[in-house]
Design an enzyme around this catalytic site. Structure first.
Site, mmCIF file in Angstrom:
data_model
loop_
_atom_site.group_PDB
_atom_site.id
_atom_site.type_symbol
_atom_site.label_atom_id
_atom_site.label_comp_id
_atom_site.label_asym_id
_atom_site.label_seq_id
_atom_site.Cartn_x
_atom_site.Cartn_y
_atom_site.Cartn_z
ATOM 1 N NE ARG A 63 -0.792 0.676 4.918
ATOM 2 C CZ ARG A 63 -1.507 1.019 5.984
ATOM 3 N NH1 ARG A 63 -2.821 0.985 5.924
ATOM 4 N NH2 ARG A 63 -0.918 1.393 7.097
ATOM 5 C CD GLU A 73 -7.140 2.432 11.332
ATOM 6 O OE1 GLU A 73 -6.222 1.639 11.667
ATOM 7 O OE2 GLU A 73 -7.248 2.880 10.188
ATOM 8 C CG ASN A 78 -5.957 4.667 6.174
ATOM 9 O OD1 ASN A 78 -6.770 4.849 7.076
ATOM 10 N ND2 ASN A 78 -5.070 3.695 6.210
ATOM 11 C CD GLU A 79 -2.744 3.758 9.724
ATOM 12 O OE1 GLU A 79 -3.092 3.449 10.873
ATOM 13 O OE2 GLU A 79 -2.130 2.976 8.975
ATOM 14 C CD1 TRP A 137 0.170 -3.938 12.278
ATOM 15 C CD2 TRP A 137 1.945 -3.377 13.512
ATOM 16 N NE1 TRP A 137 -0.265 -3.068 13.251
ATOM 17 C CE2 TRP A 137 0.800 -2.704 14.025
ATOM 18 C CE3 TRP A 137 3.183 -3.175 14.135
ATOM 19 C CZ2 TRP A 137 0.856 -1.854 15.128
ATOM 20 C CZ3 TRP A 137 3.236 -2.328 15.234
ATOM 21 C CH2 TRP A 137 2.084 -1.681 15.718
ATOM 22 C CD GLU A 197 -4.166 -4.213 7.422
ATOM 23 O OE1 GLU A 197 -3.561 -3.411 8.141
ATOM 24 O OE2 GLU A 197 -5.179 -3.919 6.758
ATOM 25 C CE LYS A 198 -3.592 -15.218 5.366
ATOM 26 N NZ LYS A 198 -2.532 -14.408 4.720
ATOM 27 C CG PHE A 199 -3.614 -14.264 10.550
ATOM 28 C CD1 PHE A 199 -4.635 -15.166 10.817
ATOM 29 C CD2 PHE A 199 -2.658 -14.597 9.608
ATOM 30 C CE1 PHE A 199 -4.700 -16.381 10.150
ATOM 31 C CE2 PHE A 199 -2.710 -15.819 8.942
ATOM 32 C CZ PHE A 199 -3.734 -16.707 9.216
ATOM 33 C CG HIS A 200 -5.355 -6.058 12.304
ATOM 34 N ND1 HIS A 200 -6.328 -5.608 13.161
ATOM 35 C CD2 HIS A 200 -4.364 -5.130 12.363
ATOM 36 C CE1 HIS A 200 -5.958 -4.460 13.701
ATOM 37 N NE2 HIS A 200 -4.761 -4.161 13.233
#
Length: 696
Positions: free
Chosen positions: A141, A337, A179-180, A345, A385-388
């Site tokens: 990103r 957030e 974003n960020e 991460w 980010e699937k494990f966020h």
């Protein structure tokens, strides 16, 4: 529905530069304010990741959880616009309407945070270049250069399309630019950035001679004869020019702020709603000077995640919240957030223990947040980010985490009356991103200590003493504070240094720690002995820094333990309260105090890094001497803060410990709906919020 009419030639190789958005921000009173009933409870929602059949279930579950503010279109560019430039808003229209029908307000993203592959394929010149001169490619990103006019034009076209479509939609409550910003791409070294850096330097210094003076280019034969000789500070065979590196940080922060202003200007042509972007006030992001960004925000918003690479992640959360409140000028702010559990991460992504979600969330509210939002609504099934963690975990609603989320939503709703109140503090701590950049340079007296080590240590002592702290910028108005703490403020300009002098002269006490006041705004050492900016204020003169190797203990004559840093101090007009008993500065002052006279405050100086208990003892003495308020029952595991407004006050007690704690407060407890009458017990791991009786 499809809208055509693209104005960007997506096959072009060059585009005219975008004029910088350097207009001064509107005065705070003239900016639109974010209006929300009570404390917001919300999340990021990425419906483009899910089949439309899931959307209605999501909205129903949001209502069940009490979600009332949802951020959408954060990463929506590829879903909204294709290579032909045409817009397709049909899916986003449906999501907006579903949320609106459910009474859920929208924090609408501009969608520009990451360009779609078709744009980077056709315009690879927008890709960022890092300090070793290599290009970073799509696939993650923020694959864009902040100085790229090509990216800017394409992004502003998207912003205009989104703003035209939804600028007057009744569901939209807030605009969310990108974003960020700068999370990954803040420092770009491409040719376009190099040209922009030269233009920025010309505007800042006017002449090459003035730039040479500011950067000290007589050293190592670095003197420039022409602007075109100047590069961004890419990697060199040796250490780089510190002035050049510092200015590149300033430039890079301003470039991204200019991008924010450009997007905001487009939105304002289509909408009169408030605009913001999500800051990253946290220990591992340092590339943006948010003091310079804050005046452009209609509401201050922050993203924060517990960082378990730190020694005290809970205390860092409190510091980040207080600093965010400082950016908001003491006004309420929005937690845009945070996480329900683990992030994705860190080297080890720790899950939150039962009750920690509530404690972390209300710790932010206790320190001024009028909104508690999460990344994200539903845990992703694919992608980086699937494990966020998320409000709806992979396990679904038949899970302990979902039940905690629903309970948190209920409690946030019970605290609605707290919205609009402010945290009161009579202690300030000076913090500077510019000093952070300069202090943690490639060449410095020791790499064993970094700027945040001192900041977190001093803030941590105040936190454990139960002292409420305002984190403010150098040069801020310090009137009204009983005590100002200045941890390791290496870089300070003359006017900002004078502001501290004036505060002490008017009766404010001050504690300054080592490696403060060393250089001016150009990273030029102040000659005559350290700490150059405040020698007279503190009544001391440091002849030499004498850091020691990690693992080398230092002992003071009082028996206090220290490490890593010592210095050869001479007390010129200050009382010596403790001395180094050993090490390279043995016999020299380690703690001094210049007593105030004629209404002036005391000026304390600490010349070493004390161990935790000894630092707590020293800071306790300074706080007591200043007459600053502290919460008696507070400690490392118990946070007690107070939010007030005219005629009402609320005491927050967040008990992270294993034992119950009693607080002396009377009123109505909002989490449980019970009465607090006298010594009030807060169970282990619990949070209680008491509306005080007879609040002043």
């Amino acid at each position: 529905m499809t809208i055509t009419g693209s104005t960007v030639d997506h096959h072009a190789t060059t585009l005219a530069p975008i004029p910088p958005q350097q207009a001064e921000p509107a005065p705070a009173a003239a900016r639109p304010r974010f209006q929300h009933q009570g404390i917001a409870f919300g999340c990021d929602y990425n419906p483009e990741q899910w089949d439309p059949a899931v959307w209605r279930e999501d909205v129903a579950l949001m209502r069940e959880a009490g979600v009332d503010l949802v951020a959408i279109n954060i990463f929506g560019w590829a879903a909204l616009q294709g290579p032909d430039g045409a817009f397709d808003f049909s899916a986003l229209d449906e999501v907006v309407d579903l949320l609106h029908e459910a009474g859920i307000r929208i924090n609408l993203g501009t969608g520009t945070s990451s360009p779609p592959p078709w744009l980077t394929t056709r315009h690879p010149e927008i890709l960022p270049v890092v300090e070793d001169g290599t290009t970073r490619f799509p696939g993650g990103r923020q694959a864009w250069c902040p100085s790229s006019p090509v990216f800017r034009r394409a992004a502003l076209e998207l912003v205009d399309g989104v703003a035209e479509r939804y600028g007057r939609h009744p569901a939209v409550a807030l605009w969310h630019v990108s974003n960020e910003l700068g999370c990954h791409n803040a420092l770009c070294h491409c040719d376009e950035s190099t040209r922009a850096f030269r233009r920025w330097l010309r505007a800042r210094y006017g002449t090459i001679a003035e730039l040479n003076r500011a950067w000290g280019t007589s050293f190592w034969s670095q003197r420039y004869a022409d602007w075109d000789e100047i590069l961004t500070p890419k990697l060199t065979l040796s250490s780089r020019n510190p002035g050049q590196v510092l200015d590149f940080h300033r430039f890079s922060s301003e470039q991204l702020l200019d991008h924010y202003r450009a997007e905001a200007a487009v939105i304002r042509r289509r909408s009169d709603l408030p605009i913001t972007t999500n800051f990253m006030v946290t220990a591992h992001i340092r590339n943006l000077d948010y003091w310079s960004w804050a005046p452009d925000m209609d509401v201050i918003a922050n993203d924060h995640y517990l960082d378990h690479r730190l020694g005290e992640p809970r205390t860092e959360l409190a510091f980040a919240a207080d600093l965010t409140r400082g950016l908001a000028g003491g006004e309420p702010w929005l937690l845009m957030e945070h996480s329900t559990g683990s992030v994705n991460w860190q080297p080890v992504n720790l899950a939150k223990e039962p009750g920690q979600l509530l404690r972390n969330s209300l710790a932010h509210v206790a320190r001024g947040a009028d909104g508690v939002c999460f990344f994200q609504w539903r845990a992703s099934l694919q992608g980086s980010e699937k494990f966020h963690s998320a409000l709806v975990p992979h396990a679904g609603t038949d899970s302990a985490l979902w039940r905690e989320v629903v309970e948190l939503g209920r409690i946030v709703g019970a605290l609605d009356e707290v919205a609009g109140t402010r945290v009161q503090a009579d202690v300030a701590l000076l913090f500077s991103w510019e000093s952070w950049w300069a202090s943690d340079a490639e060449t410095r007296p020791t790499h064993a200590i970094e700027y945040l080590d001192q900041v977190h240590a001093l803030y941590g002592a105040l936190h454990d003493l139960g002292v409420s702290v305002d984190v403010v910028r150098p040069g801020a108005d310090l009137s009204g504070y009983r005590l100002v703490v200045v941890p390791g403020l290496y870089l300070v300009g003359d006017e900002d240094a004078a502001a501290l002098d004036a505060a002490v002269a008017s009766g404010t006490h001050v504690l300054v720690t080592f490696y403060s006041g060393i250089v001016d705004e150009h990273d030029r050492v102040r000659p005559g002995g350290y700490p150059g900016a405040w020698r007279d204020l503190l009544g001391i003169r440091v002849e030499e820094f004498t850091p020691v190797l990690p693992g080398t203990p230092l002992v003071l004559e009082s028996g206090a333990a220290a490490s890593l840093w010592a210095e050869r101090v001479e007390a010129t007009d200050a009382a010596v309260l403790d001395r180094f008993a050993d090490g390279p500065a043995a016999g020299r002052p380690a703690v001094t105090r210049r007593a105030g006279s004629a209404g002036a405050g005391d000026a304390w100086y600490l010349a070493t890094l004390l161990e935790r208990d000894d630092l707590l003892d020293l800071v306790g003495r300074v706080v007591e001497g200043a007459g600053a308020a502290s919460a008696p029952a507070a400690g490392a595991d118990v946070e007690i803060t107070r939010r007030t407004a005219e005629g009402r006050a609320y005491t927050f007690v967040v008990n992270h410990g294993a034992d119950a704690v009693e607080v002396d407060v009377r009123g109505t407890e909002l989490v449980t709906g019970t009465v607090a009458d006298g010594p009030f017990a807060v169970p282990a791991g619990a949070v209680r919020v008491i509306r005080e009786e007879d609040a002043e």
